[in-house]
Every structure is written in C-alpha cells, then in structure tokens.
Scaffold this motif. Structure first.
Motif, short mmCIF file in Angstrom:
data_model
loop_
_atom_site.label_atom_id
_atom_site.label_comp_id
_atom_site.label_asym_id
_atom_site.label_seq_id
_atom_site.Cartn_x
_atom_site.Cartn_y
_atom_site.Cartn_z
N LYS A 67 0.82 -1.21 0.00
CA LYS A 67 0.00 0.00 0.00
C LYS A 67 0.86 1.27 0.00
O LYS A 67 0.41 2.32 -0.45
N SER A 90 -10.83 0.41 5.38
CA SER A 90 -9.69 -0.49 5.21
C SER A 90 -9.84 -1.79 5.97
O SER A 90 -10.40 -1.84 7.06
N THR A 91 -9.29 -2.86 5.34
CA THR A 91 -9.14 -4.12 6.07
C THR A 91 -7.84 -4.10 6.89
O THR A 91 -7.47 -5.10 7.47
N ASN A 93 -4.32 -2.72 6.05
CA ASN A 93 -3.04 -2.23 5.51
C ASN A 93 -3.13 -0.83 4.93
O ASN A 93 -2.20 -0.03 5.08
N THR A 94 -4.23 -0.54 4.26
CA THR A 94 -4.41 0.82 3.76
C THR A 94 -4.44 1.80 4.92
O THR A 94 -3.85 2.89 4.86
N GLY A 193 -8.33 -8.57 -3.62
CA GLY A 193 -9.31 -8.18 -2.60
C GLY A 193 -10.23 -7.14 -3.19
O GLY A 193 -11.25 -7.43 -3.80
N ASN A 194 -9.80 -5.88 -3.06
CA ASN A 194 -10.56 -4.79 -3.66
C ASN A 194 -10.18 -4.60 -5.13
O ASN A 194 -10.73 -3.76 -5.82
N ALA A 195 -9.20 -5.37 -5.57
CA ALA A 195 -8.77 -5.47 -6.97
C ALA A 195 -7.99 -4.27 -7.50
O ALA A 195 -7.78 -4.13 -8.70
N GLY A 196 -7.52 -3.41 -6.61
CA GLY A 196 -6.70 -2.28 -7.02
C GLY A 196 -5.32 -2.72 -7.49
O GLY A 196 -4.79 -2.20 -8.48
N ASN A 197 -4.75 -3.70 -6.82
CA ASN A 197 -3.36 -4.06 -7.12
C ASN A 197 -3.23 -4.79 -8.45
O ASN A 197 -2.32 -4.50 -9.21
N ALA A 259 -7.33 -9.46 5.19
CA ALA A 259 -6.99 -8.37 4.26
C ALA A 259 -7.83 -8.42 3.00
O ALA A 259 -8.13 -7.39 2.40
N GLU A 306 1.72 -12.25 5.58
CA GLU A 306 0.42 -12.42 6.21
C GLU A 306 -0.43 -13.35 5.34
O GLU A 306 -0.13 -13.52 4.14
N THR A 337 2.02 -9.64 -0.72
CA THR A 337 1.56 -8.27 -0.51
C THR A 337 1.89 -7.64 0.84
O THR A 337 2.03 -6.42 0.94
C1 AN7 Z 1 -1.93 -7.94 2.38
O1 AN7 Z 1 -6.04 -2.43 3.36
O2 AN7 Z 1 -8.09 -3.60 0.87
O3 AN7 Z 1 -6.90 -6.35 -4.47
O4 AN7 Z 1 -8.10 -1.94 2.96
O5 AN7 Z 1 -3.81 -5.84 2.56
O6 AN7 Z 1 -5.60 -4.23 -4.24
O7 AN7 Z 1 -7.41 -4.78 -2.62
C2 AN7 Z 1 -6.04 -4.53 1.55
C3 AN7 Z 1 -5.86 -5.39 0.53
C4 AN7 Z 1 -3.85 -8.24 -0.72
C5 AN7 Z 1 -5.70 -7.06 -1.79
N1 AN7 Z 1 -2.98 -8.43 0.27
O8 AN7 Z 1 -5.29 -6.03 -2.64
C6 AN7 Z 1 -7.07 -2.58 2.72
C7 AN7 Z 1 -7.13 -3.59 1.63
C8 AN7 Z 1 -2.95 -7.65 1.35
C9 AN7 Z 1 -3.86 -6.60 1.47
C10 AN7 Z 1 -4.79 -7.21 -0.65
C11 AN7 Z 1 -4.83 -6.39 0.46
P1 AN7 Z 1 -6.35 -5.30 -3.55
#
Ligand code: AN7
Length: 370
Positions: A67, A90-91, A93-94, A193-197, A259, A306, A337
């Motif tokens: 993040k 946020s879950t 990390n953000t 997760g939220n699919a940003g990465n 996360a 994690e 991540t």
């Molecule tokens: C360790 O912190 O959404 O698919 O609010 O912390 O870009 O969301 C974290 C996501 C993978 C998924 N691995 O990434 C948050 C949050 C870890 C993460 C993801 C998260 P995205």
C-alpha cells in the motif's frame, strides 16, 4: 576511495517520468518500493516443472505492505492540492499506510475499519501514527460505502484505491520487476481483494513495455527486453470472499485472510479487464490452501507473509497441480503483498507453541534434540 554513499529514493523520484507529478508536487516519502524480488528455488520443487519462480516481497515496504507505493502518491497529491485531511475504509493495511504517510505530511487522517476483522499489527500501526481509528459495526464493504458518502459531501480526500493516484503509485511494482529481470514474466500471480493491485500491475506492465496509452511518452523504453509479450495476470480471491469469480457481490464474505475479506471490490471491472486482456484468470483458493502456502513460504523460503499474501502462491500451487502443468522454463512472479508480523495471532495459531522448561540444561538439550 570508492564512492559508497547510499542513495535512498522512493518510487516517485525513481519513476517520476511515469507518474502524474510535477516540480510543484511535494514528495511525501518513506523510501517505499525497491523491494526484493527473490528467486524461490525451494518452492520451485513444490510447484514442479522447470519454472523460474520469483517472489516480489512487498512486506519489505516501510509500513509492511504494498500500500505504501500508492500512499506516497495519494498523500503527496493531497498535500499538493492543499487538502487538510484524508480518509479511507480499510481491512487494515491501507489504514496503516495512510496513517503513517499522513503523520509524515502533517495531515489529519481518519480510518474506518470493520470491527473485529482486522489484524492486530495493522490496528496498532494506525493507532500509533495518530490516525482517528473508527471501528465500524459492519464489514469492509459497509465501511467503503460510508466513506464514499462522506467524501462526496465533505472536504476530505479519499485515499482508497478509487483514488487514481493510488493505482499510479502501485504500478511501479511492475516496473521494478521488469527492471530486475530485464524482461516481463510469463505469469504474474497476485491476491485479489478490492482489486486495485491487479489493476495497477496490469497498467504498469502495459505502460513500461510501450503498449501504453497515448499519455505515456515512453515507447519501448527497454530495448533489451527479450520477451515483450505481456504476462498473464493470475488473480486469486479467498473462496469465501470471491465475488469476481462468483459473478455477484458476496453479502457476508468469510476468510481467515482478513486483508482480502471483501464482498464487493471497488476495481471489479478493471480486474476483469486485466484478466481478459492478458489471457489470465481470476480464481479461488480455500483458507486451507492459503494457510499451507503461508507455512511453506516461512519454512522453505524464509519469508514471513500475512495470510492474504500467500493467496498468490496458493494459487500457483493449485493451478500447477490441477489446471496446467508448466513444462518449459516459464518465468513466474508471485506478489507477496504484506508482512507476516501484521497478523501475529494467526502465526501463533499456525505454529507449534514454545515449550516451558525449567532451568535445567539436560532437559533443554533433550528438547532441542542434541
Ligand atoms: C496484504 O487495506 O483492501 O486487491 O483496505 O492488505 O488491491 O485490494 C487490503 C488489501 C492483498 C488485496 N494483500 O489487494 C485494505 C485492503 C494484502 C492486502 C490485498 C490487500 P487489492
């Protein structure tokens, strides 16, 4: 005398040409990025085939997750735009990253987290950096909905990955992989997760290889790239939190990988684009598969991540055993991540507890097995 001065630079300074910044942008950095891309010989034998496996260890960022790449951009631009306060759902990390970069920038920071569903390490970071931490009765998706409502109506900057500067910063991880390998990988495995990465990596690969949008001045910046074919993007959601795979939002997502416990990802469409344009897949891994990969990474490669981070490696193991036997010498990158210290509870639950022994050398030696 050799010049041994160490030069620190964050992702904005390093990749300035590719980022929407100018001389007027104040750079708020903790020297994020430049994370290790580790060859994983021991895991290669678990996966089988003749693959070349690399792990992009994003836990080595300043707050312990990927993040930070996006947050240095989002916070720098917030300061440039004279914002006084930022907010995110946020879950964990953000929240940790937003809190740290806001502290550095002198911005007020509020984070809304799902009560009871975030790992202790992340919570302690957000608290220590002085963010206003609000634990919401609800899940991540509820938190994001409320945060979007707030940012529409009040003068506070959204620093979730819907903020386009976040994606811009995060795409630099793909740049680093190409810079290190001198080519693009054949496959890129990544947790979703939220699919940003996954969105950010795909943008990064495309731009850096000159397959870019019109705004990118750089056309084929790396003439030495041997394989300009872009990687297949291989995204993995937790089986109990897999809206993209199921094709509909999940009301009550469930997984130990907190996360990525997300039922309605913000960048859903973009993740599907990354999958389809690259010829990749988005699939699921169970909590059992995630925990197996989590332990293998620690015990075979010396890398503590994690649980959510292990979804990429769990996905690779599943894919190579059930779907596709790798036969050539494919170059495969898995993004890890976040750092394992983020979620100490899960680690302690997953490993053998220390034995309590009296001050007796013989007994200690026996226990060690000497
Ligand atoms: C360790 O912190 O959404 O698919 O609010 O912390 O870009 O969301 C974290 C996501 C993978 C998924 N691995 O990434 C948050 C949050 C870890 C993460 C993801 C998260 P995205």
């Amino acid at each position: 005398m050799p010049d041994n001065r160490i030069i620190y630079e964050g992702i904005i300074e390093r990749y300035r040409k590719f980022l929407p910044v100018s001389e007027k942008t104040p750079i708020i950095t903790l020297y994020e990025g430049n994370t290790p891309l580790l060859r994983a010989k021991n895991l290669e034998s678990v996966v089988g085939g003749n693959i070349n496996l690399y792990l992009k260890f994003e836990g080595a960022n300043p707050t312990g997750s990927f993040k930070d790449r996006g947050m240095t951009m989002a916070i720098s631009k917030a300061v440039e735009e004279k914002s006084r306060a930022v907010i995110c759902a946020s879950t964990g990390n953000t929240a940790a990253s937003a809190a740290a970069y806001s502290a550095k920038a002198g911005l007020k920071c509020a984070v809304i987290i799902p009560d009871g569903s975030i790992a202790l390490g992340k919570l302690s970071q957000a608290m220590m950096h002085g963010a206003k931490v609000i634990a919401l009765k609800g899940n991540f998706d509820d938190a994001l909905r409320i945060v979007l409502e707030i940012t529409e109506k009040y003068p506070i900057t959204l620093v979730n990955s819907l903020n386009p500067y976040r994606i811009e910063g995060q795409k630099t991880a793909a740049f680093e992989i190409i810079d290190f390998l001198g080519r693009v990988p054949d496959y890129h495995f990544i947790p979703v997760g939220n699919a940003g990465n996954i969105t950010a990596y795909w943008k990064g690969y495309k731009e850096y290889c000159g397959f870019s949008n019109a705004n990118c001045e750089f056309k084929n910046p790396k003439s030495e790239i041997r394989n300009p074919k872009l990687p297949k993007m291989m995204g993995f959601q937790a089986a109990g939190a897999a809206p993209i795979v199921k094709g509909k939002p999940i009301k009550n997502p469930k997984t130990i990988a907190t996360a990525i416990k997300i039922g309605n990802p913000a960048s859903w469409k973009k993740a599907e684009e990354a999958r389809d344009e690259s010829g990749g897949i988005i699939s699921t891994v169970t909590d059992t598969e995630i925990l197996k990969a989590y332990k293998l990474l620690a015990s075979l490669e010396g890398i503590f991540v994690e649980p959510a981070s292990a979804a990429s490696v769990a996905g690779l193991i599943k894919y190579s055993s059930k779907v596709h036997k790798f036969s050539g010498s494919e170059v495969i990158v898995c993004t890890l991540t976040g750092h394992g210290l983020k979620d100490p509870d899960r680690a302690i639950k997953s490993a053998v507890k220390p034995k309590i022994i009296k001050q007796d050398m013989k007994k200690i030696l026996k226990e060690i097995g000497l």
